[in-house]
Design an enzyme around this catalytic site. Structure first.
Site, PDB file in Angstrom:
ATOM      1  CE  LYS A 171      -3.381   2.639  -0.232  1.00 25.88           C
ATOM      2  NZ  LYS A 171      -4.325   3.208   0.681  1.00 25.88           N
ATOM      3  CE  LYS A 239      -2.093   7.610   6.833  1.00 29.63           C
ATOM      4  NZ  LYS A 239      -3.176   6.638   7.012  1.00 29.63           N
TER       5      LYS A 239
HETATM    6  N1  LIG Z   1     -10.217   8.183   2.067  1.00 27.69           N
HETATM    7  C1  LIG Z   1      -9.650   7.507   1.104  1.00 27.69           C
HETATM    8  O1  LIG Z   1      -9.800   7.805  -0.093  1.00 27.69           O
HETATM    9  C2  LIG Z   1      -8.796   6.335   1.412  1.00 27.69           C
HETATM   10  C3  LIG Z   1      -8.347   6.105   2.688  1.00 27.69           C
HETATM   11  N2  LIG Z   1      -7.526   5.043   2.963  1.00 27.69           N
HETATM   12  C4  LIG Z   1      -6.995   4.791   4.304  1.00 27.69           C
HETATM   13  O2  LIG Z   1      -8.014   4.208   5.068  1.00 27.69           O
HETATM   14  C5  LIG Z   1      -7.953   4.648   6.410  1.00 27.69           C
HETATM   15  C6  LIG Z   1      -9.258   5.306   6.791  1.00 27.69           C
HETATM   16  O3  LIG Z   1      -9.438   6.422   5.954  1.00 27.69           O
HETATM   17  P1  LIG Z   1     -10.710   7.364   6.091  1.00 27.69           P
HETATM   18  O4  LIG Z   1     -11.902   6.540   6.334  1.00 27.69           O
HETATM   19  O5  LIG Z   1     -10.647   8.285   4.931  1.00 27.69           O
HETATM   20  O6  LIG Z   1     -10.349   8.143   7.420  1.00 27.69           O
HETATM   21  P2  LIG Z   1     -11.293   8.929   8.427  1.00 27.69           P
HETATM   22  O7  LIG Z   1     -10.399   9.832   9.162  1.00 27.69           O
HETATM   23  O8  LIG Z   1     -12.464   9.481   7.689  1.00 27.69           O
HETATM   24  O9  LIG Z   1     -11.863   7.780   9.379  1.00 27.69           O
HETATM   25  C7  LIG Z   1     -11.078   7.159  10.335  1.00 27.69           C
HETATM   26  C8  LIG Z   1     -11.870   6.527  11.463  1.00 27.69           C
HETATM   27  O10 LIG Z   1     -10.963   6.234  12.513  1.00 27.69           O
HETATM   28  C9  LIG Z   1     -11.600   6.519  13.755  1.00 27.69           C
HETATM   29  N3  LIG Z   1     -10.568   6.823  14.733  1.00 27.69           N
HETATM   30  C10 LIG Z   1      -9.548   7.706  14.584  1.00 27.69           C
HETATM   31  N4  LIG Z   1      -8.809   7.730  15.707  1.00 27.69           N
HETATM   32  C11 LIG Z   1      -9.358   6.848  16.571  1.00 27.69           C
HETATM   33  C12 LIG Z   1      -9.032   6.430  17.879  1.00 27.69           C
HETATM   34  N5  LIG Z   1      -7.973   6.909  18.529  1.00 27.69           N
HETATM   35  N6  LIG Z   1      -9.826   5.521  18.448  1.00 27.69           N
HETATM   36  C13 LIG Z   1     -10.898   5.033  17.815  1.00 27.69           C
HETATM   37  N7  LIG Z   1     -11.238   5.383  16.562  1.00 27.69           N
HETATM   38  C14 LIG Z   1     -10.479   6.288  15.954  1.00 27.69           C
HETATM   39  C15 LIG Z   1     -12.536   7.649  13.438  1.00 27.69           C
HETATM   40  O11 LIG Z   1     -13.696   7.528  14.128  1.00 27.69           O
HETATM   41  P3  LIG Z   1     -14.450   8.220  15.235  1.00 27.69           P
HETATM   42  O12 LIG Z   1     -13.958   9.599  15.336  1.00 27.69           O
HETATM   43  O13 LIG Z   1     -15.908   8.067  14.981  1.00 27.69           O
HETATM   44  O14 LIG Z   1     -14.049   7.297  16.309  1.00 27.69           O
HETATM   45  C16 LIG Z   1     -12.948   7.348  12.024  1.00 27.69           C
HETATM   46  O15 LIG Z   1     -14.070   6.512  12.075  1.00 27.69           O
HETATM   47  C17 LIG Z   1      -6.751   5.555   6.508  1.00 27.69           C
HETATM   48  O16 LIG Z   1      -5.657   4.832   6.989  1.00 27.69           O
HETATM   49  C18 LIG Z   1      -6.539   6.000   5.066  1.00 27.69           C
HETATM   50  O17 LIG Z   1      -5.178   6.307   4.835  1.00 27.69           O
HETATM   51  C19 LIG Z   1      -7.243   4.131   1.980  1.00 27.69           C
HETATM   52  C20 LIG Z   1      -7.685   4.309   0.683  1.00 27.69           C
HETATM   53  C21 LIG Z   1      -8.444   5.448   0.300  1.00 27.69           C
END
Ligand SMILES: NC(=O)C1=CN([C@@H]2O[C@H](COP(=O)(O)OP(=O)(O)OC[C@H]3O[C@@H](n4cnc5c(N)ncnc54)[C@H](OP(=O)(O)O)[C@@H]3O)[C@@H](O)[C@H]2O)C=CC1
Ligand SMILES: NC(=O)C1=CN([C@@H]2O[C@H](COP(=O)(O)OP(=O)(O)OC[C@H]3O[C@@H](n4cnc5c(N)ncnc54)[C@H](OP(=O)(O)O)[C@@H]3O)[C@@H](O)[C@H]2O)C=CC1
Ligand SMILES: NC(=O)C1=CN([C@@H]2O[C@H](COP(=O)(O)OP(=O)(O)OC[C@H]3O[C@@H](n4cnc5c(N)ncnc54)[C@H](OP(=O)(O)O)[C@@H]3O)[C@@H](O)[C@H]2O)C=CC1
Lengths: 294, 294, 294, 294
Positions: A171, A239
């Site tokens: 990735k 990141k």
């Molecule tokens: N967006 C994109 O186009 C793509 C993203 N990715 C990867 O996928 C992953 C997710 O991306 P994305 O969905 O966009 O990110 P978001 O930031 O939108 O979502 C991340 C989630 O992580 C949760 N989270 C963050 N910190 C904590 C914590 N300390 N404890 C518990 N929950 C936590 C947040 O939830 P809440 O605050 O509700 O707990 C949220 O639900 C990343 O690693 C990204 O690099 C991969 C391909 C494409």
């Protein structure tokens, strides 16, 4: 029918979990934001009170979280996943994180006779919604085979990349190529426009030959419309470029293109564009050329 | 039916000229290499004895030459095109050269009431053979319109990029994007392979998402087979990156990605791989990672 | 006592010409700005009406001009030096220009039996005032020997670097080292300060070991005082880095450090700091780190 | 008279420990290599059997080790320092390591009421031998004051850079400047030599103006003699550039110069020159220009 846990209902996690539900999976979800959980409960999911609670009755637990820090907290923190392991279950982390973290989770799981796959995805929100993601999977091939049905409920393919950590490694290498392409496209576009070329004609020229790319297809139009709403956040790309940079450095691989892209994304991020789409990097070039590209 | 001159029967020029013949154009050709000329004469062309001689009975003259130096010689050298100009004819240079040279030719032509288009192409040998090139055209729109039939005998479209020099400017910006993408792909592939990922799986991963590109499609397979035979020579790409670099510099555009790619191509060229395909840049990374990527 | 012409009374030229006068040379001067000429006339110089006019009674003519364009105009323009050449005289260009221009002037001079030295200097305004410049000289060693007295009236040494053009080549290589050092110092300082280190302590640390440099000595204090008044203009350094970059490119030398520094200086210049001292590059880093370094 | 422990008798540690002895300190030493320990025992030191054993009767313990991994092992490993702490003593780490490691040691020491200073040095072997090192010190100013006598037995000054970790942070920023300067000098020298300039004349030109640096002074001559024997190993510089790069990345500081130097040092290292002096980076440029610089 499998009972599955899902943690992290962000941009990507929400549609992925919804697709599991749609495929008849019995789903327990956890996210810190209550309203996201509520949305899924309305679709038929059960709410868990903590990451650990998500594990209790599940055969498999998925996580889709922001970054290393979030994953560490959800796995190893108080009420984290690791406190609730039962032999025989499988954990699958679809977040993009550093390979060393994936490897560490794998090792700790193995001590508890728990399977682990690092399975980050390519494709962004639209692909997540339409179950067209690709999973890049590290870990044991048999484990992937046992849970391929779940992955295919959320995506169109799962490629086995090698042993634990290989999904994360692949990735990072994929996203380094993407980050370089995005930055290169912005640089070319800025140069063309500064030369007096119309941006639309330039994008047509790009599309016409060997320089064509999905990046140009997906981002070109949006840049022309100045639509920098988030598909994949610039801060998340930064990141990933930092993780990739560290990874390359550990492997002793000189990576001048990656480093150039990383520095430029850092500059763009420091301008306050981290929460916009990664294509907002073009705004940095606009500052440099003292005109917009549109 | 138009009478046309064509100068420069290299990798690209030969199939382009053949396509003009195939479309019924009455063609006079010149190239320093006699055997290339002979091939076309067999297909129905007439041989000219010098660049100037190519102009005599032609309404339009095409040139498809290596670089600035070749173009300067063919246009301004002894027995060069400029010595044989007649008001009303048109010259079209399809070579990739520096915009300032295109602008200079335009100005000198204008003094003789001769039209000039700078019309470099995207697409390489296979596109030239199948008349699928795209021409990026600088100069007057009416002149392009008058000779679009000839361009479409050799390609599938001709995009008007702006006034004289704009074709060359657009081409440099396009090739800078291409050079960055090729180098970025090599860097990502090397990093993946050094991580223990199989190169085929990595290319599949690339193809699966936003990092997909025509570069990966066209070069990936060939790299895996170690086929570095020339489609577009690394030395020519280096030439274009240097022109682009100078162009960006003149425009006051900072171009870190371009410069990084240029330096890497220069290193690869200095290793003696200039006459191989530009994908041979991956060999430089192979030296750095001390293993092959295949 | 020699009769000498001097053209270009800018930051550097003015004190250099004054030093020739101070050493009893019979001096004729030309500059486009009348008030600069008047200043020197008050010190005993004669005013010439054009570059050509400066040559008439002189055994040697010095030029100290901004860049290639200025030198081309003064040598080859209407009323330029080349129109007034007499066999046996010598021309000395102390401007920093591209080696190819120096070589071209040398060749044209040779046709008129006129000697030419390219003799750019190291040291800036204070060194010019105190006659402590160093001349890096390209051309024939005998010619240097005949006019060493004049050079030593303005500087403390003249190093023979090789045949015509070698002075310019050496100067570009020296200034590329300087530009890299200045940018590197700014980057280190910004990183230190962002870490919470006091800038004064950091400069002390730099001075204490192998990282010490005249750049740190000369610019460190001034940066702390936010004195960015021009000793050597950022725009002039950018010009030199561009010339050096082109020179390295022509020589097929990969130059990643130079290119990095050039891009950064370009960004700083585009922020409007070109007419400040080159140490103003630190302001770009200040933007990036979102705090000042002082 | 103080009783002191010293761990790590390498290139730097050996002469530093010897200087403590020479100043009448009662010294207990530990190093994995027995023969180095024996050398110091002959000068009056006592041998300890492990890092922990070094701590037992000491008021202060110094460590001078290769890198993060070595420091982690010596502090936190089996028989490591941390197992033998007594309230009131002080630990001083003079190794160049990552700031986060320094901060972690500080925090753990604080829990045991033990003082800690991160105090990396500038100056290499000769400065260590002649007690001319400079210590860049992070931690509490009072602790530095209590042990300044020991530092001044090994160096000529100790600069307080700020709270715990600041010594390491300052050192990384200093070495990033040094690494950039060394690489920049190599690049300038290679360009000059490729232009036909004699390397000695070029170094004279560098010394004559604002581009002068201790790097040029200390390394120039040695390069001309092709003496690449280790003063400061290229591999150690690469390690520091990687730490600095990670540090800058964590601080959100774009660092294009640092990254360029890091990549070049990585390439040189991968050629097998890691155990030579960092000036051996010039050999990479020699490969690129296809000739030696001497
Ligand atoms: N967006 C994109 O186009 C793509 C993203 N990715 C990867 O996928 C992953 C997710 O991306 P994305 O969905 O966009 O990110 P978001 O930031 O939108 O979502 C991340 C989630 O992580 C949760 N989270 C963050 N910190 C904590 C914590 N300390 N404890 C518990 N929950 C936590 C947040 O939830 P809440 O605050 O509700 O707990 C949220 O639900 C990343 O690693 C990204 O690099 C991969 C391909 C494409
Ligand atoms: N190859 C590719 O994939 C692509 C190439 N281009 C660009 O198109 C141009 C042509 O490329 P390509 O055909 O590959 O290049 P080649 O080097 O194969 O052919 C160039 C032609 O120029 C002629 N030539 C060179 N110097 C002189 C001279 N001094 N006087 C007269 N003729 C000269 C040569 O002919 P002879 O020796 O017979 O006289 C040869 O026919 C280049 O600018 C390239 O950058 C653009 C898109 C793709
Ligand atoms: N400043 C420094 O610290 C150093 C500068 N240099 C180099 O020395 C050279 C001179 O620098 P500096 O004195 O600072 O530059 P300035 O720009 O201060 O002076 C340049 C002079 O050139 C004259 N000039 C410019 N264009 C023309 C033209 N078209 N026709 C006639 N005269 C022209 C200007 O004079 P007017 O308008 O009166 O005609 C002015 O006297 C540059 O090449 C610089 O790179 C080298 C070492 C140090």
């Amino acid at each position: 029918m499998k009972t599955v846990g899902f943690i992290g209902l962000g941009t990507m996690g929400m549609p992925m979990a919804a697709n599991l539900l749609r495929n008849g999976v019995s789903l327990t979800v956890y996210s810190r934001s209550r309203n996201k959980v509520r949305e899924l409960v309305e679709l038929g999911a059960e709410a868990a009170s903590s990451p650990a609670d998500t594990v209790r009755d599940s055969e498999a637990v998925f996580t889709m979280l922001t970054d290393d820090q979030a994953v560490e907290e959800v796995y190893f923190g108080p009420n984290g996943i690791m406190h609730a392991l039962r032999p025989g279950i499988a954990l699958v982390d679809a977040s993009t994180v550093s390979p060393s973290l994936s490897e560490r989770i794998f090792r700790e799981c193995a001590l508890h006779l728990v399977d682990f796959l690092d399975a980050p995805v390519t494709g962004s929100r639209p692909a997540a919604e339409s179950a067209q993601l690709t999973f890049l999977v590290g870990g044991k091939a048999e484990v992937l085979d046992s849970h391929r049905d779940l992955l295919l409920a959320m995506g169109r393919q799962a490629i086995h990349m090698g042993p634990a950590g290989s999904g994360s490694k692949a990735k990072l290498a994929v996203n380094m190529v993407l980050g370089i392409q995005m930055t290169g496209l912005a640089e070319g576009l800025a140069t063309a426009v500064k030369s007096g070329i119309a941006p639309g004609a330039f994008l047509e020229a790009i599309a016409s030959g060997g320089a064509a790319s999905r990046t140009a297809e997906m981002k070109g139009e949006r840049i022309l419309k100045r639509d920098f709403s988030q598909q994949f956040a610039l801060a998340l790309m930064l990141k990933d470029l930092k993780l990739a940079s560290r990874h390359a450095s550990n492997l002793q691989v000189p990576a001048p293109m990656l480093n150039a892209a990383k520095n430029i994304m850092q500059m763009a991020n420091n301008h306050g564009w981290g929460q916009q789409d990664l294509s907002a990097v073009v705004k940095l070039y606009e500052e440099w050329i003292e005109q917009t590209v549109t």
